[in-house]
Design an enzyme around this catalytic site. Structure first.
Site, mmCIF file in Angstrom:
data_model
loop_
_atom_site.group_PDB
_atom_site.id
_atom_site.type_symbol
_atom_site.label_atom_id
_atom_site.label_comp_id
_atom_site.label_asym_id
_atom_site.label_seq_id
_atom_site.Cartn_x
_atom_site.Cartn_y
_atom_site.Cartn_z
ATOM 1 N N LYS A 142 100.790 93.924 9.470
ATOM 2 C CA LYS A 142 101.054 94.960 8.560
ATOM 3 C C LYS A 142 102.142 95.969 8.943
ATOM 4 O O LYS A 142 102.639 96.497 8.046
ATOM 5 C CB LYS A 142 99.803 95.491 8.138
ATOM 6 C CG LYS A 142 98.802 94.689 7.469
ATOM 7 C CD LYS A 142 97.484 95.644 7.136
ATOM 8 C CE LYS A 142 96.692 94.840 5.864
ATOM 9 N NZ LYS A 142 95.915 93.589 6.685
ATOM 10 N N GLU A 169 96.749 103.543 -0.175
ATOM 11 C CA GLU A 169 95.313 103.573 -0.227
ATOM 12 C C GLU A 169 94.981 102.324 0.919
ATOM 13 O O GLU A 169 95.870 101.496 1.233
ATOM 14 C CB GLU A 169 94.770 102.981 -1.682
ATOM 15 C CG GLU A 169 94.961 101.616 -2.007
ATOM 16 C CD GLU A 169 96.214 100.923 -2.151
ATOM 17 O OE1 GLU A 169 97.352 101.566 -2.447
ATOM 18 O OE2 GLU A 169 96.234 99.844 -1.635
ATOM 19 N N SER A 196 97.725 86.431 12.542
ATOM 20 C CA SER A 196 98.155 87.586 11.867
ATOM 21 C C SER A 196 97.922 88.881 12.222
ATOM 22 O O SER A 196 98.504 89.845 12.462
ATOM 23 C CB SER A 196 97.867 87.521 10.260
ATOM 24 O OG SER A 196 96.256 87.401 10.231
HETATM 25 C C1 PLP Z 1 95.406 92.670 6.121
HETATM 26 C C2 PLP Z 1 95.396 91.428 6.912
HETATM 27 C C3 PLP Z 1 95.436 90.205 6.435
HETATM 28 C C4 PLP Z 1 95.528 89.759 4.641
HETATM 29 O O1 PLP Z 1 96.605 90.403 4.332
HETATM 30 P P1 PLP Z 1 97.866 89.459 3.928
HETATM 31 O O2 PLP Z 1 98.523 90.316 2.775
HETATM 32 O O3 PLP Z 1 97.279 88.238 3.002
HETATM 33 O O4 PLP Z 1 98.720 88.883 5.090
HETATM 34 C C5 PLP Z 1 95.447 89.069 7.364
HETATM 35 N N1 PLP Z 1 95.322 89.250 8.506
HETATM 36 C C6 PLP Z 1 95.204 90.381 9.146
HETATM 37 C C7 PLP Z 1 95.206 90.664 10.561
HETATM 38 C C8 PLP Z 1 95.360 91.545 8.241
HETATM 39 O O5 PLP Z 1 95.042 93.066 8.844
#
Ligand code: PLP
Length: 412
Positions: A105, A127, A396
């Site tokens: 993010k 938000e 992610s």
């Molecule tokens: C917020 C988040 C997601 C999901 O958000 P996307 O916009 O679909 O990438 C996925 N993995 C993590 C670790 C997150 O914090």
């Protein structure tokens, strides 16, 4: 200057969609009140100009390298690949969990915060639901010395107390929203109200590749650093592109950021994994692309989980970041074009993925991307993985935020 990780000005600008109306085929657009239209058009113009500005791209690239720790590793996960028990399968993990703040993010938050400063906005608002996006925005604002206000549902604040503390430590003002059950939806309404009222001084920093144009394309562009690095790294270590790239899909930002640089390589299969929650048949899931239908939500036309009357459905996922009834318009377009394949993994499959990766590689992944890991394990066990496949999975984020949920797993 030689740039090794695909971070030249032109690589940020390499794109064909959306069209001038902010559409990816029939998806996308700007479904917003009149009061916001001018602000969105201003933002789009400022963004387009920034993309062609070498200084802007260079400052972002430097910050990503020096403050975020990019490029993140592409880690060859041999122990995990052995668990799959398919001959010669190789698995690489793109380690967004190792980016500063522990998830992808920040790539978007920092890019947009830099744009806000360039637009001479004095404050940033956002938000947040579970708090992950709020923490990323608060971090970017602290780095750039900008004022930050985060709207959060009162119920979410109670459930995610540690993220509230993080945001406050980072200097953000956290505004509690208690209307409408005190959840994300009400927080979005309040943030939009703030933006409409203070649009001259205020930048609205949106957290995923969804919402009205230009956010889907802008968030995507800031997240394509994931896919561009991966491409360079896999070519360096394997001398060829992967057979398959897998990412989890919530709103879609890590997935589109990973997939986009591979869209023109038809030999690379792209697989998005959504949350099947307690099981697709139970209705308690958040698999928007697998089970939804096109409709309008949060300012764009895209796949949505809705009933026959167009009422937005309730969702469930063990992963807060996937627990969303919408999805970005470009991923919807890529579903209908067939370029990206979507699958869904249950809570149970995700927990299995989390445990397997922890034990085999020493990586405690966030529950969101554990859906992608669990899906891959399932595929292998069902005999659906070809011998010798070269696979990349996007990790992610890291799982520290999910330890309370994981504790139940250890007892079972
Ligand atoms: C917020 C988040 C997601 C999901 O958000 P996307 O916009 O679909 O990438 C996925 N993995 C993590 C670790 C997150 O914090």
């Amino acid at each position: 200057m030689v740039v090794h990780h695909g971070t030249t000005t032109s690589s940020y600008r390499h794109r064909t969609l959306p069209d001038e109306h902010g559409r990816f085929g029939e998806f996308g657009g700007r479904y917003v009140p009149e009061g916001l239209m001018a602000a969105l058009l201003d933002l789009e113009e400022a963004y387009e100009i920034a993309l062609t500005d070498h200084d802007f791209i260079e400052e972002l690239t430097d910050l990503l390298r020096e403050r975020i720790g990019r490029p993140t590793l592409l880690h060859k996960a041999q122990n995990f690949a052995d668990l799959l028990a398919v001959p010669d399968v190789r698995v690489y993990l793109k380690r967004e969990d190792m980016a500063h703040t522990g998830a992808h993010k920040i790539n978007n938050a920092l890019g947009q915060a830099l744009l806000a400063r360039r637009m001479r906005k004095s404050r940033i608002i956002a938000e947040t639901g579970a708090g992950q996006h709020g923490v990323a925005v608060a971090t970017a604002c602290a780095m750039l010395g900008m004022a930050c206000t985060i709207y959060m549902g009162s119920d979410d604040m109670r459930r995610q107390e540690s993220n509230v503390v993080r945001m406050k430590l980072l200097g953000a003002e956290v505004r509690s929203v208690s209307t409408g059950g005190g959840r994300l939806k009400s927080a979005i309404s309040e943030a939009v109200r703030d933006w409409v009222t203070n649009v001259d001084t205020t930048y609205y920093l949106f957290g995923t590749a969804a919402g009205p144009s230009p956010y889907p394309a802008m968030v995507r562009d800031f997240q394509t650093v994931i896919g561009r690095e991966t491409r360079t790294q896999i070519l360096a270590s394997e001398g060829r592109l992967p057979d398959c790239v897998i990412a989890c899909v919530g709103g879609g930002s890590n997935a589109i950021g990973m997939f986009h640089p591979f869209l023109n390589d038809p030999e690379v299969r792209l697989i998005g994994v959504e949350a099947a929650g307690r099981g697709m048949a139970t209705g308690d899931h958040a698999a928007t692309l697998a089970a939804g239908s096109p409709g309008e939500m949060d300012g764009a036309y895209s796949y949505v989980l809705q009933d026959e009357d167009g009422q937005i459905a309730g969702t469930h996922s063990i992963a807060a970041g996937l627990d969303y009834p919408g999805v970005g318009p470009e991923l919807s377009y890529l579903k209908d074009s067939g370029r990206v394949i979507y699958r869904a993994a249950t809570d149970t499959v995700a927990l299995r993925g989390m445990r397997a990766l922890s034990r085999s590689e020493g990586i405690i992944a966030a529950l969101e991307c554990a859906h992608a890991v669990g899906y891959l394990l399932d595929q292998a066990h069902h005999g659906d993985l070809p011998v010798g496949a070269l696979i990349v999975v996007c990790i992610s984020g890291r799982g520290d935020k999910d330890l309370a949920i994981a504790a139940d797993l250890l007892d079972s």
